[in-house]
Design a protein around this motif. Sequence first.
Motif, PDB file in Angstrom:
ATOM      1  N   SER A   8     -38.145  14.661  15.262  1.00 27.68           N
ATOM      2  CA  SER A   8     -39.236  14.551  16.227  1.00 27.68           C
ATOM      3  C   SER A   8     -40.496  14.175  15.459  1.00 27.68           C
ATOM      4  N   PHE A   9     -41.399  13.462  16.098  1.00 25.88           N
ATOM      5  CA  PHE A   9     -42.633  13.061  15.438  1.00 25.88           C
ATOM      6  C   PHE A   9     -43.495  14.293  15.168  1.00 25.88           C
ATOM      7  N   VAL A  12     -40.946  19.199  11.342  1.00 23.36           N
ATOM      8  CA  VAL A  12     -40.729  19.423   9.912  1.00 23.36           C
ATOM      9  C   VAL A  12     -39.525  18.609   9.440  1.00 23.36           C
ATOM     10  N   PRO A  13     -39.693  17.711   8.462  1.00 21.48           N
ATOM     11  CA  PRO A  13     -38.546  16.959   7.926  1.00 21.48           C
ATOM     12  C   PRO A  13     -37.598  17.897   7.184  1.00 21.48           C
ATOM     13  N   ARG A  14     -36.322  17.485   7.130  1.00 23.91           N
ATOM     14  CA  ARG A  14     -35.317  18.274   6.423  1.00 23.91           C
ATOM     15  C   ARG A  14     -34.529  17.368   5.488  1.00 23.91           C
ATOM     16  N   SER A  40     -48.418   5.417   4.668  1.00 25.76           N
ATOM     17  CA  SER A  40     -47.758   4.760   5.797  1.00 25.76           C
ATOM     18  C   SER A  40     -46.572   5.567   6.301  1.00 25.76           C
ATOM     19  N   ASP A  41     -45.872   6.257   5.390  1.00 24.69           N
ATOM     20  CA  ASP A  41     -44.756   7.108   5.799  1.00 24.69           C
ATOM     21  C   ASP A  41     -45.246   8.241   6.695  1.00 24.69           C
ATOM     22  N   VAL A  42     -46.429   8.750   6.385  1.00 23.65           N
ATOM     23  CA  VAL A  42     -47.000   9.835   7.181  1.00 23.65           C
ATOM     24  C   VAL A  42     -47.470   9.318   8.537  1.00 23.65           C
ATOM     25  N   HIS A  43     -48.047   8.111   8.563  1.00 21.15           N
ATOM     26  CA  HIS A  43     -48.431   7.504   9.851  1.00 21.15           C
ATOM     27  C   HIS A  43     -47.208   7.394  10.770  1.00 21.15           C
ATOM     28  N   ALA A  44     -46.092   6.935  10.205  1.00 21.23           N
ATOM     29  CA  ALA A  44     -44.874   6.778  10.998  1.00 21.23           C
ATOM     30  C   ALA A  44     -44.365   8.117  11.494  1.00 21.23           C
ATOM     31  N   THR A  53     -37.115   4.670  15.793  1.00 21.65           N
ATOM     32  CA  THR A  53     -36.156   5.371  16.646  1.00 21.65           C
ATOM     33  C   THR A  53     -35.738   6.663  15.960  1.00 21.65           C
ATOM     34  N   LEU A  54     -35.778   7.758  16.691  1.00 24.80           N
ATOM     35  CA  LEU A  54     -35.396   9.063  16.149  1.00 24.80           C
ATOM     36  C   LEU A  54     -33.915   9.314  16.335  1.00 24.80           C
TER      37      LEU A  54
END
Length: 346
Positions: A8-9, A12-14, A40-44, A53-54
């Motif tokens: 999800s935008f 928390v990444p895993r 840019s990774d954080v913007h995305a 696409t998630l």
Amino acid sequence: MRAVLYESFGGVPRVVDVEKPAAGPGAVVIQVLATGLCQSDVHAWAGHDPGITLPHVPGHELVGRISELGAGVSTLRVGQRVTVPFVCACGDCPECEGGNGQVCRNQTQPGFTHWGSFAEYVSIESAEVNVIPIPDSLDPGAAAILGCRFATAFRGLVGQARLQPDEWAVVVGCGGVGLSAVMIAAAVGARVIGVDIATDALELATASGAEAVIDSSGLSDDEVVARVREVTGGGAAVSVEALGRENTTATAIRSLARRGRHVQIGLYAGDPRIPMSDVIAGELTLLGSHGMAARHYPAMLDIIASGKLRPEELITRRISLDEVPAAMIDLANARNTAGVTLIVPS
């Protein structure tokens, strides 16, 4: 393979196990040796890029070795050490045919249009157009950050603004891409001013070739402009904004001498207001830089080989995949250290 994934935008990444990519026709799979953590990774991750696409694996600056060739790939070989531009071109559209693959209408971007390099492996389409062989002698950290920060700054200053020796260039925002711009401007013989609120970022700017730095913390935008004009004797020939903020963009533009050129590199969450009255009165030129096509990398690699550019000196931190989720959150909350964070997957 192991990869950093978010579902999800803003969630928390895993670090999880996911299926390793396969090389489709014309594509290659690259084993990632190192990859850069970029704003840019954080913007995305924050949901600012409508093309994602998630669930999603981020990452777009990389160096690695080719591990698999897709059907039709004949000019590359397994085991070759390579990098890629973050904008991968199709090779067939009018923009590509004109030599401007960085604005290809059918572009793909690892970490944006498909899963990226915060993983052990990543796939790259239209490989013969986009994959750039690099010598084993090039520092892996330097090679990793060429694909976005360095290429974008190089294209902006050298290809777009055509910065000349002894011209003044002011770089507003001395994060990874801003420091790349400082180093590149100094390498071509320009006189450089770095502007930032962080002491450690300004120290790195000085070490990267800035002749002068301005600590903008506690200063009004007008005071920053006045400082630039004082140092340069009337304004810079070229300005770079590397933060993606409306007020700092205006500051950079207003710091230009008449007939000056502004290069916008920082990405915005929305569209900013631009001081167009200054643009008109000074006959200023506004330029963008959306990376650099693979065909233009040799010129940048030649300068690096000469020793005038040393991208590896901007790397201040090396982390593992397991440390990436926390590092992304820190970067989103401006709690990162100055310089470039390099991820080493294994």
